[in-house]
Design an enzyme around this catalytic site. Structure first.
Site, mmCIF file in Angstrom:
data_model
loop_
_atom_site.group_PDB
_atom_site.id
_atom_site.type_symbol
_atom_site.label_atom_id
_atom_site.label_comp_id
_atom_site.label_asym_id
_atom_site.label_seq_id
_atom_site.Cartn_x
_atom_site.Cartn_y
_atom_site.Cartn_z
ATOM 1 N N SER A 65 -70.478 -17.760 -34.270
ATOM 2 C CA SER A 65 -69.313 -17.854 -33.374
ATOM 3 C C SER A 65 -69.288 -16.823 -32.258
ATOM 4 O O SER A 65 -68.489 -16.955 -31.327
ATOM 5 C CB SER A 65 -68.026 -17.703 -34.171
ATOM 6 O OG SER A 65 -67.723 -18.892 -34.822
ATOM 7 N N LYS A 68 -69.565 -18.198 -28.951
ATOM 8 C CA LYS A 68 -68.414 -18.873 -28.326
ATOM 9 C C LYS A 68 -67.887 -18.088 -27.117
ATOM 10 O O LYS A 68 -67.276 -18.657 -26.212
ATOM 11 C CB LYS A 68 -67.279 -19.045 -29.347
ATOM 12 C CG LYS A 68 -67.596 -20.037 -30.474
ATOM 13 C CD LYS A 68 -66.497 -19.995 -31.538
ATOM 14 C CE LYS A 68 -66.763 -20.945 -32.698
ATOM 15 N NZ LYS A 68 -65.808 -20.735 -33.816
ATOM 16 N N TYR A 190 -72.778 -28.085 -29.887
ATOM 17 C CA TYR A 190 -72.040 -27.011 -30.582
ATOM 18 C C TYR A 190 -72.935 -26.339 -31.642
ATOM 19 O O TYR A 190 -72.985 -25.104 -31.732
ATOM 20 C CB TYR A 190 -70.769 -27.593 -31.218
ATOM 21 C CG TYR A 190 -70.012 -26.619 -32.081
ATOM 22 C CD1 TYR A 190 -69.176 -25.661 -31.507
ATOM 23 C CD2 TYR A 190 -70.143 -26.641 -33.473
ATOM 24 C CE1 TYR A 190 -68.493 -24.751 -32.305
ATOM 25 C CE2 TYR A 190 -69.459 -25.745 -34.275
ATOM 26 C CZ TYR A 190 -68.633 -24.793 -33.682
ATOM 27 O OH TYR A 190 -67.974 -23.891 -34.475
ATOM 28 N N TYR A 241 -59.914 -14.632 -35.756
ATOM 29 C CA TYR A 241 -59.093 -15.671 -36.399
ATOM 30 C C TYR A 241 -57.805 -15.066 -36.940
ATOM 31 O O TYR A 241 -57.132 -14.341 -36.217
ATOM 32 C CB TYR A 241 -59.911 -16.398 -37.487
ATOM 33 C CG TYR A 241 -61.327 -16.627 -37.044
ATOM 34 C CD1 TYR A 241 -61.580 -17.458 -35.952
ATOM 35 C CD2 TYR A 241 -62.411 -15.971 -37.626
ATOM 36 C CE1 TYR A 241 -62.876 -17.645 -35.492
ATOM 37 C CE2 TYR A 241 -63.708 -16.159 -37.168
ATOM 38 C CZ TYR A 241 -63.924 -16.989 -36.102
ATOM 39 O OH TYR A 241 -65.184 -17.159 -35.639
ATOM 40 N N VAL A 259 -69.968 -16.078 -38.559
ATOM 41 C CA VAL A 259 -70.189 -16.206 -40.005
ATOM 42 C C VAL A 259 -71.589 -15.765 -40.448
ATOM 43 O O VAL A 259 -71.880 -15.741 -41.636
ATOM 44 C CB VAL A 259 -69.921 -17.624 -40.570
ATOM 45 C CG1 VAL A 259 -68.443 -17.917 -40.661
ATOM 46 C CG2 VAL A 259 -70.663 -18.682 -39.804
HETATM 47 N N1 GLN Z 1 -71.107 -22.575 -36.640
HETATM 48 C C1 GLN Z 1 -70.004 -22.064 -37.398
HETATM 49 C C2 GLN Z 1 -69.038 -23.181 -37.773
HETATM 50 O O1 GLN Z 1 -68.813 -24.037 -36.998
HETATM 51 C C3 GLN Z 1 -69.328 -21.004 -36.621
HETATM 52 C C4 GLN Z 1 -68.134 -20.409 -37.342
HETATM 53 C C5 GLN Z 1 -68.071 -18.915 -37.245
HETATM 54 O O2 GLN Z 1 -69.023 -18.219 -36.971
HETATM 55 N N2 GLN Z 1 -66.913 -18.402 -37.576
HETATM 56 O O3 GLN Z 1 -68.485 -23.212 -38.824
#
Ligand code: GLN
Length: 305
Positions: A65, A68, A190, A241, A259
Site C-alpha cells: 500500500s 498508493k 491495482y 487506516y 501489509v
Molecule cells: N495489496 C494489498 C491489498 O489490497 C494492499 C493492502 C495494504 O498494504 N494495506 O490488500
C-alpha cells in the site's frame, strides 16, 4: 546533528529488535507469508542527500500500500482538484479493505489510501494514461531513480489468486458508477501497483520529493508544492487506516504503511525515514516498525509536533 541523530536511530533499532514481536505476517497474500519474519531494517535520507541505515535496510520487500501514495501523486498531477469528486480525504475509521462505508457514501471511498480509494485512483490512471501499467512504472522509476524497477509478477499473481475482497470492492464501486473501466482490468493494474519492491534505502529516497515541496533532491519537479502539502496531509490523517490517530500520537509524522511490513514517514523540509519489519499488528501496520519510529522521533525530538 547527523551523527547524534544516527546514534539515536542505531540505539532505537537495537532496543526495538530485542522486544517481543507481537505481530503476525499477512497471510491473505500467500507470497507474503513466505517472508522471513525476523527481517528488520531502517534507513533515513536527509534532504541534503546524506543517508544512513541499520539492519536489513538493503533487502528488498513488497511495498504494497505504500505505492498508493505514488499512484495518488500521478493521478493528482494529471487530474488536479477534480480528483476529489471521485474520492474523499477523510479518515475512514475502518480496516484498509473494508466495504462498510461504500454503501453509506454511494461508492465514494473515504480516502485514496484505503483499498477502495486506491482502486478508484487506479481506474482514473487507466482512463487517463495510454498504458497505465507501463506509464505508472516509468513514473515510479523516475521518482525513485531506479530505472530497472519492475513489478513482481510472483506477488501480483499471488494476490490476484486470492483477491476476493478487492474484487468485491471494485464491483461494488462500479455499481455506483465510480469505476469507468472493466473491474478485471482495474484490479490487474491495482495488483501490479501493490507488487512493487524496494528496500528501506530506496524507499526513503523515493519519498524525499514529498518532504522537499514536490521536488526530487536533484531539483526535478514531480508535483507542485501545494499538491505535496495535501498528499502529506492525507498521509497524516489516513496513512495508517484506523490507526492514523495512533501513529500521529506516537510518531508524529505523515507516513504510509503496507501489509509487507514497510512504513515510510517524513518530516517536511528535513528528512524521510523507512522501516521494515514484516509482522503486522491487528490494524495491518508493522508492529515493530511503528515502535521503532516512535523511539526515533521521541529521542530525536524530530517530529512535526
Ligand atoms: N495489496 C494489498 C491489498 O489490497 C494492499 C493492502 C495494504 O498494504 N494495506 O490488500
Amino acid at each position: 546533528m547527523h551523527s547524534s541523530y544516527y546514534n539515536i536511530i542505531e540505539n532505537a533499532y537495537r532496543l526495538t529488535k530485542a522486544l517481543e514481536d507481537k505481530g503476525k505476517l499477512a497471510t491473505y497474500i500467500p507470497e507474503l507469508a513466505n517472508v522471513d519474519p525476523s527481517n528488520f531494517g531502517i534507513h533515513t535520507t536527509n534532504l541534503d542527500g546524506t543517508n544512513f541505515g541499520v539492519g536489513d535496510n538493503l533487502k528488498k520487500f513488497s511495498i504494497q500500500s505504500i505505492a498508493k501514495v505514488l499512484s495518488l501523486t500521478l493521478a493528482y498531477k494529471i487530474l488536479g482538484e477534480e480528483i476529489w469528486e471521485r474520492v474523499d480525504v477523510e479518515p475512514s475509521g475502518t480496516k484498509f479493505d473494508s466495504l462498510l462505508l461504500l454503501e453509506s457514501y454511494e461508492g465514494i471511498p473515504r480516502n485514496p489510501f484505503i483499498n477502495s480509494g486506491a482502486i478508484v485512483i487506479c481506474d482514473i490512471l487507466m482512463t487517463h494514461l495510454n498504458n497505465a501499467h507501463k506509464d505508472f512504472l516509468d513514473f515510479v522509476r523516475d521518482v525513485s531513480d531506479l530505472p530497472d524497477l519492475t513489478y513482481s509478477d510472483k506477488i501480483a499473481d499471488s494476490e490476484k489468486a486470492k483477491g476476493y475482497r478487492n474484487t468485491a470492492l471494485c464491483n461494488f464501486i462500479k455499481s455506483f458508477d465510480n469505476i469507468n473501466n472493466e473491474p478485471e482490468d482495474v484490479l490487474d493494474f491495482y495488483f501490479d501497483m501493490c507488487s512493487l519492491e524496494m528496500n528501506c534505502q530506496q524507499l526513503s529516497k523515493t519519498f524525499t520529493f514529498l518532504a522537499n515541496g514536490g521536488r526530487k533532491l536533484d531539483g526535478k519537479k514531480i508535483i507542485s508544492k501545494g499538491k505535496a502539502k495535501r498528499i502529506n496531509a492525507i498521509m497524516l490523517t489516513c496513512g495508517f487506516y484506523d490507526e492514523s490517530g495512533e501513529f500521529a500520537f506516537r510518531v508524529g509524522l505523515p507516513g504510509k504503511s503496507g501489509v509487507g511490513g514497510g512504513i515510510v514517514a517524513l518530516y517536511p523540509q528535513q528528512y524521510t525515514i523507512a522501516v521494515w519489519s514484516p509482522k503486522l499488528n491487528p490494524n495491518g501496520n508493522s508492529f515493530k516498525g511503528m515502535t521503532l519510529l516512535e523511539e526515533v522521533t521521541t529521542h530525536s525530538e524530530l517530529s512535526i509536533f
